[in-house]
Design an enzyme around this catalytic site. Sequence first.
Site, PDB file in Angstrom:
ATOM      1  N   ASP A 139       0.850  -1.179   0.000  1.00  0.00           N
ATOM      2  CA  ASP A 139       0.000   0.000   0.000  1.00  0.00           C
ATOM      3  C   ASP A 139       0.893   1.238   0.000  1.00  0.00           C
ATOM      4  OD1 ASP A 139      -2.861   1.142   0.642  1.00  0.00           O
ATOM      5  OD2 ASP A 139      -1.501   2.139   2.051  1.00  0.00           O
ATOM      6  N   ASN A 198      -1.917  12.774  -4.331  1.00  0.00           N
ATOM      7  CA  ASN A 198      -2.826  13.330  -5.335  1.00  0.00           C
ATOM      8  C   ASN A 198      -3.217  14.763  -5.009  1.00  0.00           C
ATOM      9  OD1 ASN A 198      -3.039  11.239  -7.205  1.00  0.00           O
ATOM     10  ND2 ASN A 198      -4.662  10.219  -6.076  1.00  0.00           N
ATOM     11  N   ASP A 221      -0.493   9.178 -10.458  1.00  0.00           N
ATOM     12  CA  ASP A 221      -0.395   8.071 -11.417  1.00  0.00           C
ATOM     13  C   ASP A 221       1.054   7.633 -11.603  1.00  0.00           C
ATOM     14  OD1 ASP A 221      -3.126   8.143 -11.778  1.00  0.00           O
ATOM     15  OD2 ASP A 221      -3.053   9.054 -13.780  1.00  0.00           O
ATOM     16  N   ASP A 277      -4.440   2.149  -4.617  1.00  0.00           N
ATOM     17  CA  ASP A 277      -2.992   2.213  -4.387  1.00  0.00           C
ATOM     18  C   ASP A 277      -2.498   0.953  -3.682  1.00  0.00           C
ATOM     19  OD1 ASP A 277      -4.364   2.968  -2.028  1.00  0.00           O
ATOM     20  OD2 ASP A 277      -2.599   4.014  -1.276  1.00  0.00           O
TER      21      ASP A 277
END
Length: 160
Positions: free
Chosen positions: A44, A52, A61, A88
């Site tokens: 993770d 983000n 990304d 993620d």
Amino acid sequence: MNLQDGRIHTDVLTSLYNRRATDEYLIERLAKAKMKPFIIYMIDVDNFKNINDTLGHKNGDLVLQIVAEAMRLTTRHYDGFIARWGGDEFIIVLDEEKVDQAENIINLMNYFFKYYLFQHHLSEDFSLSIGYKKCQQELKLAELYHQVDQEMYQQKEAKK
């Protein structure tokens, strides 16, 4: 038909297997776990929402693609199964007999992750939480996911 099948089982962003492919693969592996034990890792990206929110989705990304590349390098000598499980979170599955120490895979994964962050001029403050479980018996898929997910969250909590 193979092209369509590939699209159904592949994550577009990372070119790794996706959740559907992972479920299908693990159902088969679980049925054979007593004869062919394996190790499953759940990975993770810590504080991904902040990546983000502060750097934008394009860089978010890119971080996910960096994780995928680090996974490829980490598993290249192990003939492992690697996938983006969702969001993620990522999965690695390796034959237990091929792994000397499960923690070595975690160290290698973290090393390659930091290396690629540096190569792309991203903050090395980003980190991964990685949990793993050795599977030597037949389990239900949901139970396996729950157990490895708990291990991963214990790693995440230990960082606080």
